[in-house]
Scaffold this motif. Structure first.
Motif, PDB file in Angstrom:
ATOM      1  N   HIS A   1       1.379   2.876  -3.563  1.00  2.41           N
ATOM      2  CA  HIS A   1       0.255   3.783  -3.762  1.00  2.41           C
ATOM      3  C   HIS A   1       0.409   5.066  -2.952  1.00  2.41           C
ATOM      4  O   HIS A   1       0.560   6.148  -3.515  1.00  2.41           O
TER       5      HIS A   1
ATOM      6  N   THR B   1      -0.010   0.765   8.704  1.00  6.68           N
ATOM      7  CA  THR B   1      -0.512   0.187   7.464  1.00  6.68           C
ATOM      8  C   THR B   1      -1.032  -1.207   7.770  1.00  6.68           C
ATOM      9  O   THR B   1      -0.436  -1.939   8.568  1.00  6.68           O
TER      10      THR B   1
ATOM     11  N   GLU C   1       0.797  -1.222   0.000  1.00  8.19           N
ATOM     12  CA  GLU C   1       0.000   0.000   0.000  1.00  8.19           C
ATOM     13  C   GLU C   1       0.832   1.275   0.000  1.00  8.19           C
ATOM     14  O   GLU C   1       0.667   2.129  -0.864  1.00  8.19           O
TER      15      GLU C   1
ATOM     16  N   SER D   1      -3.505  -2.945   2.597  1.00 10.30           N
ATOM     17  CA  SER D   1      -4.446  -2.281   1.691  1.00 10.30           C
ATOM     18  C   SER D   1      -5.071  -1.039   2.302  1.00 10.30           C
ATOM     19  O   SER D   1      -5.903  -0.396   1.665  1.00 10.30           O
TER      20      SER D   1
ATOM     21  N   HIS E   1      -8.453   0.884   0.464  1.00  4.95           N
ATOM     22  CA  HIS E   1      -8.681   0.319  -0.869  1.00  4.95           C
ATOM     23  C   HIS E   1      -9.708  -0.814  -0.847  1.00  4.95           C
ATOM     24  O   HIS E   1      -9.889  -1.503  -1.855  1.00  4.95           O
TER      25      HIS E   1
END
Length: 360
Positions: free
Chosen positions: A188, A210, A184, A221, A241
């Motif tokens: 991202h 996270t 993640e 995610s 997400h």
């Protein structure tokens, strides 16, 4: 209050043919469409699977398809700019083959971890490369427009910046990424880490967590990252997400708040990805004695593909000498990678134990 907002990137003054190394989806979806819009010349392309490179060459009218990076370098024009669109584990091997002193745009992230990032930085220094990392979100139209409003002082002193993403991300369309042990943040939220740094500089420290989804095999995610800039600046990233409950309550935005106004940019690309929805750019400026009203501005372009013009244009302008600032240089982005590494360390270490307070 209507304002003429300047947000389009400055283009280079000279022609600098591009050689693309890699032929993945990001090349067909973003790099090549962006370069076509900007009028950049793509001289050649090379990929481990030559058939993929040939397919893109046929589609986009690229005149040269090479058998290897060695051949691409040997046959490259003197002022070629290299565009690396490969996975991070291939960066070092590929960068070693480029001519010393050449200009190169490297796909993000700058390595799979901080040690690799430092190795990439060292190699770029040793070869005297004009090297930038493709953190193109900095050049998205809604980000450039926000930067213009902030730099001209129209929303006053910035004291709050937030990125919030609550969406359903189809990780399965990224087979080389979905298996990453640092999914993640590294692949991202790193965009938002870099973005916040580009506005606020380096934080003093990072607090982060996270997380995995209980029913999925992904390494992570969802993340929350809080940046420490002292006792007045609030900067936070919140990503989820896993919001697979329809579009009604999905959200994807960047928000800036200042002492005189605020800006909100909806990142349409991430909603119903990869199809996306339209971006929305809004701002308000507080004026004494007047009711506060939000203005909506229609901007041309979006994150994909137009922001990819900005990173390449900046590198080309730096290469030709028309600017002395390479915004996403490896020297700058190593600091983004340091923040990312700090976020992972913070997540692993955890917070203050509540029971320790109760036991005192």
């Amino acid at each position: 209050m209507s304002i003429d907002i300047k947000y389009k990137p400055e283009l280079p003054l000279t022609k600098q043919p591009i050689i693309i190394i890699g032929a993945g989806g990001i090349v067909s979806d973003a790099h090549l469409p962006a370069y076509k819009i900007a009028g950049f010349e793509v001289h050649g392309i090379v990929n481990r699977t030559k058939e993929r490179a040939q397919k893109l060459a046929d589609t986009f009218g690229i005149p040269n398809v090479y058998n290897s990076v060695t051949e691409a370098v040997k046959l490259a024009p003197e002022n070629a700019v290299y565009d690396l669109t490969i996975m991070p584990e291939q960066y070092i091997e590929t960068l070693k083959q480029l001519p010393d002193g050449s200009a190169v745009l490297i796909q993000k992230p700058m390595g799979d971890d901080f040690d690799q990032a430092k190795e990439i930085l060292g190699l770029c220094r040793a070869k005297n490369l004009k090297a930038a990392i493709n953190f193109q979100l900095r050049f998205a139209p809604f980000v450039s427009a926000a930067k213009y409003l902030i730099e001209t002082g129209l929303i006053g002193d910035l004291y709050d910046m937030e990125v919030r993403v609550t969406i359903k991300t189809p990780w399965e369309i990224f087979p080389h990424v979905i298996i990453h042990p640092r999914l993640e943040i590294q692949y991202h939220s790193i965009h938002y880490v870099d973005l916040i740094r580009s506005f606020l500089g380096n934080p003093e420290s990072i607090l982060a967590k996270t997380l995995k989804h209980p029913a999925k095999s992904l390494s992570s995610s969802r993340s929350t990252i809080l940046f420490d800039y002292g006792d007045t600046m609030h900067a936070v990233i919140n990503t989820n997400h896993d919001h697979d409950f329809g579009p009604n309550h999905q959200e994807s935005y960047i928000k800036w708040e200042g002492t005189k106004g605020s800006i909100l940019a909806k990142i349409g690309l991430l909603m119903d990805y990869p199809h996306g929805v339209p971006d929305v750019f809004e701002y308000c400026i507080v004026e004494a004695g007047k009711q506060t009203e939000w203005q909506t501005v229609q901007l041309e372009g979006s994150w994909f593909p137009e922001a990819f013009i900005g990173t390449m244009a900046n590198l080309m302008r730096y290469n030709e000498g028309s600017t002395n600032v390479l915004h996403t240089s490896v020297e700058d982005v190593i600091q983004t990678m340091a923040v990312v590494e700090s976020a992972y360390k913070s997540s692993d270490m955890g917070g203050v134990k509540v029971k320790e307070q109760l036991n005192n």
